[in-house]
Write an enzyme that holds these catalytic residues in place. Structure first.
Site, short mmCIF file in Angstrom:
data_model
loop_
_atom_site.label_atom_id
_atom_site.label_comp_id
_atom_site.label_asym_id
_atom_site.label_seq_id
_atom_site.Cartn_x
_atom_site.Cartn_y
_atom_site.Cartn_z
N TRP A 101 0.83 -1.18 -0.03
CA TRP A 101 -0.12 -0.06 -0.06
C TRP A 101 0.96 1.22 -0.04
O TRP A 101 0.60 2.35 -0.65
CB TRP A 101 -0.76 -0.11 1.13
CG TRP A 101 -1.77 1.20 1.35
CD1 TRP A 101 -2.68 1.72 0.97
CD2 TRP A 101 -1.23 2.45 2.20
NE1 TRP A 101 -3.20 2.95 1.07
CE2 TRP A 101 -2.41 3.39 1.94
CE3 TRP A 101 0.07 2.40 3.05
CZ2 TRP A 101 -2.25 4.73 2.83
CZ3 TRP A 101 -0.10 3.69 3.95
CH2 TRP A 101 -1.20 4.79 3.42
N HIS A 102 2.08 1.37 0.63
CA HIS A 102 2.98 2.35 0.66
C HIS A 102 3.55 2.76 -0.72
O HIS A 102 3.65 3.94 -0.87
CB HIS A 102 3.93 2.29 1.76
CG HIS A 102 3.57 2.11 3.28
ND1 HIS A 102 3.21 1.15 3.67
CD2 HIS A 102 3.56 3.29 3.87
CE1 HIS A 102 2.66 1.33 5.01
NE2 HIS A 102 3.11 2.80 5.19
N GLY A 103 3.61 1.90 -1.46
CA GLY A 103 4.19 2.15 -2.74
C GLY A 103 4.41 1.10 -3.55
O GLY A 103 4.60 -0.09 -3.23
N PHE B 286 2.83 8.11 -1.09
CA PHE B 286 2.27 6.90 -1.03
C PHE B 286 0.73 6.96 -1.63
O PHE B 286 0.18 8.02 -1.75
CB PHE B 286 2.07 6.70 0.43
CG PHE B 286 3.65 6.45 0.98
CD1 PHE B 286 4.41 5.92 0.17
CD2 PHE B 286 3.77 6.65 2.22
CE1 PHE B 286 6.00 5.79 0.54
CE2 PHE B 286 4.95 6.45 2.84
CZ PHE B 286 6.18 6.27 1.94
#
Lengths: 483, 77
Positions: free
Chosen positions: A322-324, A483
């Site tokens: 999800w962060h990247g 993000f």
């Protein structure tokens, strides 16, 4: 528009506040909400006007879906369509190039990249709306209006990088008439929290970030001491950057009498990884626990320790992604998954260390995982880890040469040992100072509880504010914006 | 359902699932075995005991006995 910019602090915010509380003072609350929505959309569009249509489209479709879900509570088609819609939007704008990269890399394809600029805030407004859809399906969010819904998604303090708010947390506050009048106490507290957050960003995270950038550029050159200082510098930078952002968001919302949930509560003081995640990006942890972990455990329907651990690992890996859209973020998540599983195992067989030892292990483990979080690619991470293990170069301060003698080990050099971070010992002392703030000072939540308009606070805040303005440059983006 | 009966039923569930005697001041920080997996078991067992249903986002609110009681009351009345 960024919170740490002159245009926000000196123009946008004062203008919105004056119009809201003074000029529109006698307006009905629905008009005031619409005014704040329009201000938020302007705030968003200031960055890239095209994407305003994306967020409005996402809001419109989600609202219509939620309406359908409510009217046909037993029909799961609308519910699944809504979830798939949100995931597709996120996937297209955030992950499609990552997929192409992997197809090209593993299958020897030569597909062209879409090269899409990641829309600001997309990860956050998608999560908030997924939570909203799930809650609606489960019979929560009974009373709602379109205006409240748009307000909930777009409210500028939390729009770009959280906290990830639940609809009912905002709605209940929007129904209270007194929340639309200027509240002296909330305003003071809001200003205090905002300035603390701004200081974390401008006075601590950004100055450290300069050297982190240099260090990560020179990742092939850095020596043993440099690599350790570099990774801890990044840990501190990240903490001050995102907890600073959260403080600013919470402070700004409070100016409008909206209380947002806290997002950081001294995570780096925690003694184990479970507690770390309960205190780091709290609203993200809440989201992944409520909407990924719990339903997965219930779906598997085994309720055994083993099954729960597998789910924990999967959940954290998803949270990493999800962060990247890079393998580094996947590894970051997976490492936290493994760490949490080990932590649960230790709890189960009652292995217990002293506070200091378990805190020390936790802090270093988190620091280790963040190398993958920050690196451009895996080979950069590996190079930095090698340096940390002393496999690259070992350079000690020149002053130690006479003390130890150069004959001890041929691999050890003496000289300027922070050269590759672009600094002398400045960074070293700066980190010690930041460490003292992290580990010995009260955090923002604790500070605000003691605040009662004391003169000492006002003086400290004025000084900090002036220092912030002097050092304010919009050239540093917030880390979580990517993000 | 009266207050003490609710409390008794809750205590029964906690005894069954994590073999711990809870009080009104218990929460997921001061009860050692109340971890994320047991939490789900406890909530599902409470659902059965009172014949009610919690939404996923309410799971998170049930982090102490006071909140749990409040939520149960709002659902059985």
């Amino acid at each position: 528009m960024y919170f740490n910019s002159f245009s926000f602090i000196l123009i946008f915010l004062p203008l919105v506040l004056i119009i809201y509380f003074v000029i529109f003072k006698n307006f009905k609350k629905e008009y005031l909400k619409i005014f704040l929505i329009l201000s938020s959309l302007f705030f968003y569009a200031y960055w890239k006007i095209e994407y305003i249509f994306l967020i409005l489209f996402s809001i419109g479709v989600n609202y219509l879906f939620s309406k359908k879900i409510k009217e046909n509570i037993n029909n799961i088609n609308f519910f699944f369509s809504a979830i798939i819609f949100n995931i597709c939007i996120l996937f297209f704008f955030k992950y499609v190039d990552f997929l192409i990269f992997n197809l090209n890399f593993f299958l020897d394809n030569n597909l062209n990249y879409f090269k899409i600029t990641l829309p600001l805030a997309i990860s956050f407004f998608t999560l908030q709306q997924i939570a909203y859809i799930v809650d609606t399906k489960q019979g929560i969010n009974k009373n709602r209006s379109f205006i409240d819904y748009v307000f909930f998604v777009t409210f500028f303090p939390q729009l770009i990088a959280g906290p990830i708010v639940l609809f009912r947390e905002v709605r209940n506050q929007l129904n209270k008439n007194s929340n639309f009048f200027f509240n002296y106490k909330n305003f003071n507290l809001g200003v205090l929290i905002f300035i603390i957050g701004l200081s974390k960003k401008v006075l601590i995270a950004d100055p450290i970030g300069v050297y982190v950038d240099v260090g990560y550029l020179n990742y092939l050159e850095i020596n043993l001491i440099e690599s350790w200082i570099l990774t801890f510098a990044y840990l501190f930078q990240l903490y001050f950057d995102i907890s600073g952002y959260a403080d600013m968001a919470i402070g700004l919302a409070l100016l409008f009498n909206i209380k947002l949930p806290i997002n950081f509560n001294s995570p780096l003081k925690q003694r184990n990884l479970i507690l770390f995640w309960q205190n780091w990006h709290i609203t993200l942890t809440r989201f992944i626990t409520s909407y990924i972990y719990t339903p997965l455990v219930m779906k598997i329907n085994l309720f055994s320790f083993k099954a729960a651990m597998v789910v924990t690992f999967i959940t954290m890996t998803i949270a990493g992604l999800w962060h990247g859209a890079t393998w580094g973020f996947v590894i970051f998540g997976a490492l936290h998954g493994i760490g949490l599983v080990i932590n649960h195992l230790f709890n189960r067989i009652s292995i217990k260390f002293s506070y200091f030892i378990s805190w020390f292990i936790t802090l270093n483990y988190v620091n280790f995982t963040l190398i993958f979080f920050r690196s451009e690619n895996i080979s950069q991470s590996i190079a930095i880890i090698k340096s940390m293990l002393g496999l690259n170069k070992i350079v000690l301060p020149g002053s130690l040469e006479t003390l130890i003698g150069s004959s001890v080990n041929k691999n050890i050099e003496f000289g300027t040992y922070l050269y590759n971070l672009g600094t002398d010992s400045f960074l070293f002392y700066y980190l010690i100072l930041s460490g003292i703030i992290i580990f010995l000072f009260k955090n923002t939540n604790q500070l605000q509880k003691k605040f009662n308009g004391q003169f000492s606070y006002l003086i400290a805040m004025s000084i900090l504010f002036v220092l912030n303005l002097i050092n304010l440059t919009s050239s540093y983006k917030f880390i979580y914006f990517q993000f | 359902m009266d207050n003490s009966l609710i409390q008794k039923k809750i205590e029964k569930v906690f005894l069954k699932i994590i073999k711990t005697k809870i009080t009104l001041n218990s929460n997921n920080k001061n009860v050692k075995k109340w971890d994320s997996l047991n939490h789900i078991k406890i909530v599902l067992s409470i659902e059965k005991e009172f014949n009610i249903k919690f939404a996923l986002s309410e799971f998170d609110e049930i982090n102490n006995i006071k909140n749990l009681k409040k939520l149960i009351k709002s659902k059985i009345n």
